[in-house]
Structure formats: structure tokens, C-alpha cells
Design an enzyme around this catalytic site. Structure first.
Site, short mmCIF file in Angstrom:
data_model
loop_
_atom_site.label_atom_id
_atom_site.label_comp_id
_atom_site.label_asym_id
_atom_site.label_seq_id
_atom_site.Cartn_x
_atom_site.Cartn_y
_atom_site.Cartn_z
CG ASN A 155 9.69 0.38 6.64
OD1 ASN A 155 10.28 0.40 5.56
ND2 ASN A 155 9.59 1.44 7.41
NE ARG A 156 10.86 0.87 0.70
CZ ARG A 156 10.05 1.83 1.16
NH1 ARG A 156 10.00 2.12 2.44
NH2 ARG A 156 9.30 2.51 0.32
CG HIS A 189 3.88 -1.65 3.92
ND1 HIS A 189 4.60 -1.36 5.05
CD2 HIS A 189 3.66 -0.44 3.30
CE1 HIS A 189 4.81 -0.05 5.12
NE2 HIS A 189 4.27 0.52 4.07
CG HIS A 198 0.52 2.61 6.08
ND1 HIS A 198 0.33 3.74 5.31
CD2 HIS A 198 1.78 2.20 5.82
CE1 HIS A 198 1.42 3.97 4.60
NE2 HIS A 198 2.33 3.05 4.89
CB SER A 199 -4.13 6.23 9.76
OG SER A 199 -5.16 5.30 10.01
CE1 TYR A 200 -1.12 6.09 3.34
CE2 TYR A 200 -0.18 8.09 2.44
CZ TYR A 200 -0.25 6.71 2.48
OH TYR A 200 0.55 5.96 1.66
CG ASP A 238 9.34 6.87 2.89
OD1 ASP A 238 8.96 6.27 3.91
OD2 ASP A 238 9.06 6.52 1.73
CD GLN A 243 9.60 4.62 7.44
OE1 GLN A 243 10.42 4.05 8.18
NE2 GLN A 243 9.89 4.92 6.18
CD GLU A 259 4.23 3.87 7.90
OE1 GLU A 259 4.65 2.74 7.61
OE2 GLU A 259 4.41 4.85 7.17
#
Ligand code: BGC
Length: 389
Positions: free
Chosen positions: A117-118, A143, A217-219, A289, A326, A354
Site C-alpha cells: 500500500n501507500r 507497494h 495481491h491476488s486478483y 480502493d 484493503q 489484501e
């Protein structure tokens, strides 16, 4: 501890005990289960532009679930689970070969770090020193920076026992890499159990104080093979609060109630039900998000999320010991990426959940700390459990 968590914790304890006791074999070993192919196999997956070999490990369980992990980015490249009709399909986005992963896709399947994340403006102060990280997402660092843990080749060994198999991936991030202080030794273990759980264990130590926040971070697209968008998936989150963000997706510091907002997923609700509502937070995220603050009674593993895909009947349950999750609704997927089997990943064809600490924690003293110091151990576990209704 609720009964589901207690049962899960118990079965995990048994699985991991078995893994520790029997898992002395660190390589794929011949099959010991009659009628079942070996639980782990390994093959060369590809080569980096500089010639470094990338390996792929395929894990199988007794239920027919298979999962492939590669040493580049510790990426889960495929995960084939069964639906209510008994059909298997791949429920994660990705590519058919290494080449796709090398063209900077949006973190498909990877372990993200050193800080998932940021971090605002890529800057933080720790013990009186100011650190500057590479900025790679608007004004912020995302990330882990331009070459995070998703873009490096990890070392790997595999193991198997009577009820599970797995891969242990290790990476050493040098002092100063991507601007972060301290040499960080990281280990991520993926275990696929016969209970259809993917257990992700994170472990790290450092020789200087550093922020750390690791996530997977799987979609996912539980319809299978990314055949439609994820707006019809139903989501439940064990979160009464979330962390609202500014227009660059940095938390304001507030822990806001989800009550009466499109962020209330305390009961199963289709992802698409309120995503188009007029709401400043949804505008900032171009959809969801956002980090949700998990409601928890204990510090251990607890149920964080459930996702149900009504047509296939697939169900995903997520358990974690982390304080946040997330939820990203794939808002930046726009049809420009063609993935496995020639599938075009259109807008919102995948979602991420996440498990993590809150974004920008190094700049928010009021958030749970993400600082790891020498002599301490970073340990965290998340469990993804797959089923069908
Ligand atoms: C972030 C998104 C970002 C995505 C892929 C997610 O973790 O929250 O904003 O677009 O990763 O980069």
C-alpha cells in the site's frame, strides 16, 4: 474465539504441526498417498532478461485443488478450485508465461513489500532520520517502490506431508534497497491443505529499524477463468470502520463508521450494489480502493471476509491476524491487459482483498505500528479458504 475460527485454528495447528514434524523433506518427494499424484512438482518457468532462472511449483491437494507459484515476485499464477457443479476453473488473474509478468502488470498474484500500500510522498521519519522512497503512484510510494518484492526473484524450497504441501520463498532485501533502512530477511510460506486452505505465513527480521507491511495481491474472480466482471460477487467484511482517504488515496487519519455508507459490508452485499453511488470516497477510489479496520476480539486469526459468487457457488473465506484489509474492486483494469488463455481483463474483472496494516502507517502515530526493530520477529498469517455452496 468463535467456533469457525476455533475449528480452523485447530485444523491449521494440526496441519502445521504435521508440516513441521514431517516436513524435513524440503524437496518434492514421491507420492505417498495411494491413487494421488505427487503433491508438489517443480519445473523451470522461465528466465529473467539477465538469464536468472525462475522456477514454478505446482501444489495439489487431495480434493483436486491446484495452485501454481513462481519464484518471480512469489506470484500465485494460478489457483484452480471447484464450483458447486464439481467443475474446476482458475480463480486468479495472471498470465500464461513469465513474459506477461515482466511487463509491469498491476501486481497480479504477487507478494507486495517492503511496504504494501501507500506511503505519502514516499517519505517518513524514523528515530529522527528522514527517509525518501521512490515515488511510483502519483505523489506517493506504492507497494515498496519501483522494484518491490513483486519484481525480484526469490529462493524457494518445497515440502509435503500427508495433508498438505507448500513452498517456502525467501528474499533478502539489502540495507537501503528502495530507500528502506536495514537488511531485511523475508520468508513467505504458502501451504495448500486438504481442507482447501491456502495458508500464507510471513516472517522477517531486520538489522535496523524499518517499516514493514507484507501482503498478498491476488486478483480473484470466483466465476472462474475471468469470464465476467466481479460486480455480482457478494462480499461480507468484518469491519465497522474504514480509513477514508484523500484524493491520492492516503488515509486522512480518521477511522470512520461504515454505518449508512456504501462501505457497509457487514452483511453479504453485491460488490456492485452501491459502487456507482455519488460518494466522495468512491470518487477518489474510482470505486472501492480502501482499507477496512477489522473488528476483532482477540489478537489471533479471525474471520475478516467472505465472498460468494452466486452463479458458480464458489465461496472464499479469509482469516487473518492483521488489523486491516484493503478492498480493491479492480477499478484500474481497463481492458488493456490480455491474460491467461487470451482473456481480456476488462474493468472490474478481478478484486483484491489484501490483509495488511493500514496504509501510510509510518506517518500516522495513531495507527498500529509497522516498525520492526533488530531482535524482533515479524510474523503474520492469512488463510484463504475455498469452498462452494
Ligand atoms: C491499490 C490500488 C492499485 C492496485 C494495483 C492496490 O493494492 O490499492 O490503488 O491500483 O493495488 O496497483
Amino acid at each position: 474465539m468463535d467456533p469457525i475460527t476455533m475449528k480452523l485454528t485447530f485444523s491449521l495447528a494440526l496441519t502445521l504441526l504435521a508440516a513441521n514434524v514431517l516436513g524435513g523433506c524440503q524437496r518434492a518427494t514421491p507420492d505417498k498417498t495411494p491413487g494421488m499424484a505427487a503433491r508438489v512438482s517443480q519445473a523451470t518457468y522461465g528466465r529473467m532478461p539477465d538469464g536468472v532462472q525462475v522456477d514454478g511449483y505446482t501444489l495439489r491437494n487431495s480434493k483436486g485443488t491446484t495452485m501454481q507459484v513462481i519464484t518471480y515476485g512469489a506470484i500465485i499464477t494460478s489457483l484452480r478450485t471447484v464450483d458447486a457443479q464439481g467443475e474446476f476453473a482458475d480463480i486468479v488473474l495472471g498470465f500464461d508465461s513469465l513474459d506477461g509478468y515482466l511487463h509491469d502488470p498491476p501486481y497480479f498474484g504477487a507478494v507486495v513489500g517492503r511496504y504494501a500500500n501507500r506511503i505519502a510522498k514516499g517519505r517518513f521519519t524514523l528515530d529522527g532520520h528522514e527517509y525518501q522512497l521512490p515515488v511510483n503512484n502519483g505523489p506517493n510510494s506504492l507497494h515498496g517502490g519501483t522494484r518491490g518484492f513483486d519484481k525480484v526473484v526469490w529462493q524457494a524450497t518445497s515440502f509435503e506431508n500427508d495433508s498438505s504441501s507448500g513452498v517456502v520463498l525467501s528474499y533478502t532485501s539489502s540495507d537501503g534497497e528502495m530507500g528502506y533502512p536495514g537488511r531485511l530477511d523475508v520468508r513467505v510460506t504458502y501451504t495448500l491443505t486438504d481442507g482447501n486452505e491456502v495458508v500464507v505465513d510471513y516472517f522477517a527480521t531486520t538489522d535496523k529499524a524499518t517499516p514493514i507491511n507484507l501482503s498478498q495481491h491476488s486478483y480473484f474472480n470466483l466465476a472462474g477463468d475471468a469470464k465476467r466482471d466481479i460486480l455480482g460477487h457478494q462480499l461480507r467484511l468484518a469491519a465497522s470502520r474504514y480509513t477514508p482517504v484523500d484524493s491520492t488515496l492516503i488515509p486522512t487519519g480518521e477511522l470512520a463508521s461504515v454505518e449508512g455508507t456504501p462501505f457497509d459490508f457487514r452483511t453479504l452485499t453485491p460488490i456492485g450494489a452501491r459502487i456507482g453511488e455519488s460518494n466522495q470516497q468512491l470518487t477518489f477510489g474510482i470505486g472501492y480502493d480502501h482499507n477496512f479496520v477489522l473488528d476483532r476480539e482477540t489478537s489471533g486469526l479471525s474471520h475478516a471476509a467472505q465472498v460468494v459468487e452466486p452463479e458458480s457457488g464458489r465461496v472464499l473465506d479469509i482469516f487473518t491476524d492483521q488489523p486491516g484489509i484493503q478492498f480493491y474492486s479492480g477499478n484500474f483494469l481497463d481492458g488493456t491487459i490480455t491474460g491467461k488463455g487470451g482473456r481480456v481483463y476488462q474493468h472490474r474483472y478481478g478484486f483484491c482483498l489484501e490483509t495488511q496494516h493500514f496504509p501510510d502507517s509510518p506517518n500516522h502515530a495513531e495507527f498500529p505500528t509497522t516498525i520492526l526493530r533488530p531482535g524482533e520477529e515479524y510474523k503474520s498469517r492469512t488463510v484463504f479458504r475455498f469452498g462452494s455452496n
